[in-house]
Design a protein around this motif. Structure first.
Motif, PDB file in Angstrom:
ATOM      1  N   ARG A 164       0.829  -1.208   0.000  1.00 17.67           N
ATOM      2  CA  ARG A 164       0.000   0.000   0.000  1.00 17.67           C
ATOM      3  C   ARG A 164       0.864   1.259   0.000  1.00 17.67           C
ATOM      4  O   ARG A 164       1.975   1.272   0.531  1.00 17.67           O
ATOM      5  CB  ARG A 164      -0.946   0.010   1.203  1.00 17.67           C
ATOM      6  CG  ARG A 164      -1.996  -1.087   1.155  1.00 17.67           C
ATOM      7  CD  ARG A 164      -2.950  -1.020   2.323  1.00 17.67           C
ATOM      8  NE  ARG A 164      -3.691   0.241   2.362  1.00 17.67           N
ATOM      9  CZ  ARG A 164      -4.727   0.467   3.181  1.00 17.67           C
ATOM     10  NH1 ARG A 164      -5.126  -0.487   4.036  1.00 17.67           N
ATOM     11  NH2 ARG A 164      -5.350   1.620   3.171  1.00 17.67           N
ATOM     12  N   ARG A 165       0.319   2.335  -0.594  1.00 18.84           N
ATOM     13  CA  ARG A 165       1.001   3.628  -0.607  1.00 18.84           C
ATOM     14  C   ARG A 165       0.130   4.740  -0.035  1.00 18.84           C
ATOM     15  O   ARG A 165       0.522   5.905  -0.057  1.00 18.84           O
ATOM     16  CB  ARG A 165       1.387   4.003  -2.045  1.00 18.84           C
ATOM     17  CG  ARG A 165       2.403   3.060  -2.685  1.00 18.84           C
ATOM     18  CD  ARG A 165       3.759   3.179  -2.002  1.00 18.84           C
ATOM     19  NE  ARG A 165       4.798   2.373  -2.651  1.00 18.84           N
ATOM     20  CZ  ARG A 165       5.051   1.108  -2.359  1.00 18.84           C
ATOM     21  NH1 ARG A 165       4.314   0.484  -1.420  1.00 18.84           N
ATOM     22  NH2 ARG A 165       6.001   0.444  -2.980  1.00 18.84           N
ATOM     23  N   ASP A 166      -1.037   4.361   0.507  1.00 22.39           N
ATOM     24  CA  ASP A 166      -1.984   5.357   0.994  1.00 22.39           C
ATOM     25  C   ASP A 166      -2.089   5.390   2.511  1.00 22.39           C
ATOM     26  O   ASP A 166      -3.016   5.976   3.076  1.00 22.39           O
ATOM     27  CB  ASP A 166      -3.377   5.099   0.408  1.00 22.39           C
ATOM     28  CG  ASP A 166      -3.933   3.728   0.818  1.00 22.39           C
ATOM     29  OD1 ASP A 166      -3.130   2.850   1.210  1.00 22.39           O
ATOM     30  OD2 ASP A 166      -5.170   3.556   0.757  1.00 22.39           O
ATOM     31  N   VAL A 167      -1.143   4.742   3.196  1.00 22.03           N
ATOM     32  CA  VAL A 167      -1.223   4.662   4.647  1.00 22.03           C
ATOM     33  C   VAL A 167       0.182   4.771   5.225  1.00 22.03           C
ATOM     34  O   VAL A 167       1.173   4.386   4.590  1.00 22.03           O
ATOM     35  CB  VAL A 167      -1.901   3.336   5.091  1.00 22.03           C
ATOM     36  CG1 VAL A 167      -1.048   2.143   4.736  1.00 22.03           C
ATOM     37  CG2 VAL A 167      -2.226   3.352   6.572  1.00 22.03           C
ATOM     38  N   ARG A 168       0.260   5.312   6.428  1.00 25.57           N
ATOM     39  CA  ARG A 168       1.539   5.429   7.135  1.00 25.57           C
ATOM     40  C   ARG A 168       1.320   5.019   8.585  1.00 25.57           C
ATOM     41  O   ARG A 168       0.365   5.445   9.240  1.00 25.57           O
ATOM     42  CB  ARG A 168       2.015   6.883   7.068  1.00 25.57           C
ATOM     43  CG  ARG A 168       3.246   7.183   7.894  1.00 25.57           C
ATOM     44  CD  ARG A 168       4.526   6.939   7.136  1.00 25.57           C
ATOM     45  NE  ARG A 168       5.678   7.206   7.992  1.00 25.57           N
ATOM     46  CZ  ARG A 168       6.185   8.407   8.214  1.00 25.57           C
ATOM     47  NH1 ARG A 168       5.646   9.465   7.628  1.00 25.57           N
ATOM     48  NH2 ARG A 168       7.236   8.556   9.000  1.00 25.57           N
ATOM     49  N   LEU A 169       2.220   4.183   9.105  1.00 31.61           N
ATOM     50  CA  LEU A 169       2.173   3.726  10.494  1.00 31.61           C
ATOM     51  C   LEU A 169       3.373   4.282  11.245  1.00 31.61           C
ATOM     52  O   LEU A 169       4.509   4.181  10.780  1.00 31.61           O
ATOM     53  CB  LEU A 169       2.234   2.198  10.558  1.00 31.61           C
ATOM     54  CG  LEU A 169       0.944   1.385  10.461  1.00 31.61           C
ATOM     55  CD1 LEU A 169       1.289  -0.088  10.302  1.00 31.61           C
ATOM     56  CD2 LEU A 169       0.081   1.598  11.683  1.00 31.61           C
ATOM     57  N   VAL A 170       3.110   4.858  12.416  1.00 29.08           N
ATOM     58  CA  VAL A 170       4.179   5.273  13.316  1.00 29.08           C
ATOM     59  C   VAL A 170       3.966   4.524  14.628  1.00 29.08           C
ATOM     60  O   VAL A 170       2.898   4.619  15.237  1.00 29.08           O
ATOM     61  CB  VAL A 170       4.185   6.792  13.554  1.00 29.08           C
ATOM     62  CG1 VAL A 170       5.237   7.167  14.600  1.00 29.08           C
ATOM     63  CG2 VAL A 170       4.460   7.536  12.255  1.00 29.08           C
ATOM     64  N   ILE A 171       4.973   3.763  15.051  1.00 35.54           N
ATOM     65  CA  ILE A 171       4.865   2.905  16.223  1.00 35.54           C
ATOM     66  C   ILE A 171       5.791   3.424  17.306  1.00 35.54           C
ATOM     67  O   ILE A 171       6.997   3.550  17.095  1.00 35.54           O
ATOM     68  CB  ILE A 171       5.265   1.449  15.897  1.00 35.54           C
ATOM     69  CG1 ILE A 171       4.489   0.941  14.679  1.00 35.54           C
ATOM     70  CG2 ILE A 171       5.051   0.538  17.098  1.00 35.54           C
ATOM     71  CD1 ILE A 171       5.053  -0.343  14.098  1.00 35.54           C
TER      72      ILE A 171
ATOM     73  N   LEU B 204      10.320  -7.333   6.528  1.00 32.79           N
ATOM     74  CA  LEU B 204       9.008  -7.590   5.929  1.00 32.79           C
ATOM     75  C   LEU B 204       8.778  -6.786   4.659  1.00 32.79           C
ATOM     76  O   LEU B 204       7.741  -6.935   4.010  1.00 32.79           O
ATOM     77  CB  LEU B 204       7.901  -7.252   6.943  1.00 32.79           C
ATOM     78  CG  LEU B 204       7.736  -8.194   8.128  1.00 32.79           C
ATOM     79  CD1 LEU B 204       6.788  -7.591   9.154  1.00 32.79           C
ATOM     80  CD2 LEU B 204       7.229  -9.555   7.662  1.00 32.79           C
ATOM     81  N   GLY B 205       9.715  -5.918   4.316  1.00 28.05           N
ATOM     82  CA  GLY B 205       9.531  -5.049   3.155  1.00 28.05           C
ATOM     83  C   GLY B 205       8.515  -3.960   3.393  1.00 28.05           C
ATOM     84  O   GLY B 205       7.882  -3.463   2.443  1.00 28.05           O
ATOM     85  N   ALA B 206       8.357  -3.540   4.664  1.00 27.78           N
ATOM     86  CA  ALA B 206       7.336  -2.543   5.012  1.00 27.78           C
ATOM     87  C   ALA B 206       7.921  -1.254   5.561  1.00 27.78           C
ATOM     88  O   ALA B 206       7.192  -0.421   6.092  1.00 27.78           O
ATOM     89  CB  ALA B 206       6.371  -3.141   6.034  1.00 27.78           C
ATOM     90  N   ALA B 207       9.236  -1.072   5.415  1.00 26.16           N
ATOM     91  CA  ALA B 207       9.877   0.113   5.995  1.00 26.16           C
ATOM     92  C   ALA B 207       9.413   1.405   5.338  1.00 26.16           C
ATOM     93  O   ALA B 207       9.523   2.482   5.938  1.00 26.16           O
ATOM     94  CB  ALA B 207      11.397  -0.009   5.893  1.00 26.16           C
ATOM     95  N   HIS B 208       8.897   1.326   4.118  1.00 24.97           N
ATOM     96  CA  HIS B 208       8.452   2.544   3.427  1.00 24.97           C
ATOM     97  C   HIS B 208       7.152   3.088   4.008  1.00 24.97           C
ATOM     98  O   HIS B 208       6.836   4.259   3.825  1.00 24.97           O
ATOM     99  CB  HIS B 208       8.252   2.267   1.934  1.00 24.97           C
ATOM    100  CG  HIS B 208       7.162   1.287   1.645  1.00 24.97           C
ATOM    101  ND1 HIS B 208       7.324  -0.069   1.834  1.00 24.97           N
ATOM    102  CD2 HIS B 208       5.890   1.462   1.200  1.00 24.97           C
ATOM    103  CE1 HIS B 208       6.203  -0.692   1.502  1.00 24.97           C
ATOM    104  NE2 HIS B 208       5.317   0.213   1.121  1.00 24.97           N
TER     105      HIS B 208
END
Length: 358
Positions: free
Chosen positions: A220-227, A244-248
């Motif tokens: 996905r390119r329409d969401v951003r997660l900050v943990i 996981l290839g999710a760093a972007h």
């Protein structure tokens, strides 16, 4: 809403002295600091001292005010044999402190350090006010409420009668510009920003579910997660996200220093349901998935979560990336916020405190 002049007329004393018992966790300390700030807005010359112990976070979080420590132990089973003597000793210490600083009123914000302060006030003949922040009262406040007729509640509470005034919150939560906050987080227009906040120490269970969710959303390119990583460490989580290839789309950070920016920027939050968090979400209008801490005494975090309108409550034992995805998809949009009873709770509690000074 109380006006400033209403607060300023609550006491004839030129320099009232107030003792606030607030220790242990941020859930007791931050509301105590918010109350102190509200008292000083109303009576700039007031003397405010805090009472705590050497065990909690008060030594680190309480700055700008004198902090007095007493020899109190937690009200837990492992301390059952020590508790009666510790309570008696700490109560006498508080009575001596009340007389030494000339306190006209004491306020207990909950936590085991406030119980001897309320008992000490009873011994010293000084008015006492208790504030309960959770939907289910803790042991300390159940004990303290038996010693005074002045009980304030952040929300309706099971087993504790009192006046609902809301949760005192530090000023500035609504001060952030959404556009500036989104820019600070580097979030483009049309991107949904989700903040995962496990509290002051983070939450391993929330972190794991958020990382799993990021893996599910890797394309996905329409969401951003900050943990907010907390004690687990941001580097550890960022390594997992990269694998996981999710760093972007997902980033772990050690802390969330500017909560005004967090609340202004976020489209949704995932967090535990401590009373301060629930109140802040209510004030700011941020949709939330609440995952109550399952080991909270009397399951009070579940009851707290149920008071927040439109929140999705996800039990900890059901938490996973897939469950989190479903919960987030069912959230309503942001509201304007600002209409919450918690918004001016600190001023209401400050007015009540000053009214009690003889």
């Amino acid at each position: 809403m109380l006006l400033q002049e209403d607060l300023q007329s609550t006491s004839a004393h030129t320099r009232p002295s107030i003792l606030i018992g607030a220790g242990g966790t941020g859930g007791h300390i931050y509301p105590g600091l918010a109350l102190a700030a509200a008292i000083l807005r109303a009576r700039p010359g007031a003397r405010i001292d805090f009472v705590g112990t050497i065990r909690g976070l008060e030594g680190r979080l309480i700055t700008g005010y004198p902090l007095h420590t007493v020899d109190m132990v937690p009200m837990i089973r492992s301390q059952a044999l020590r508790f009666p003597l510790a309570l008696a000793r700490a109560s006498l210490q508080c009575r001596a402190l009340i007389r030494r600083v000339g306190a006209g009123v004491v306020v207990g914000m909950g936590g085991y350090s406030s119980a001897p302060l309320i008992a000490g006030a009873r011994l010293a003949g000084v008015p006492a006010l208790v504030h309960e922040s959770n939907a289910v009262p803790g042991r300390s406040n159940r004990f303290s409420a038996a010693l005074t007729s002045h009980v304030a509640l952040a929300m309706p509470s099971d087993g504790l009668a009192g006046r609902v005034v809301g949760m005192p919150l530090m000023p500035g939560l609504l001060g952030g510009s959404r556009a500036e906050a989104r820019q600070a987080y580097g979030v483009a227009e049309g991107t949904r920003l989700i903040i995962v906040n496990g509290g002051s120490a983070g939450a391993v269970r929330l972190n794991a579910a958020a990382v799993e969710l990021a893996g599910r959303w890797r394309d996905r390119r329409d969401v951003r997660l900050v943990i907010k990583a907390g004690a687990e460490g941001a580097d550890v989580l960022n390594d997992r996200l990269a694998a996981l290839g999710a760093a972007h789309l997902a980033t772990a950070v050690p802390y969330l220093d500017r909560m005004d920016l967090v609340y202004a920027a976020a489209d949704a939050m995932v967090c535990r349901s401590g009373s301060s968090t629930v109140a802040e979400l209510d004030v700011c209008g941020v949709p939330a998935v609440l995952v109550p801490y399952p080991h909270a005494p009397h399951d009070h975090q579940t009851r707290n979560a149920m008071t927040l309108k439109d929140a999705v409550v996800l039990p900890d034992h059901e938490l996973s990336g897939a469950a989190l995805e479903r919960a987030l998809s069912s959230l309503s949009a942001r509201s304007a916020g600002g209409h919450s009873p918690h918004l001016d709770a600190a001023d209401r509690l400050a007015a009540w405190t000053l009214e009690l000074i003889k």
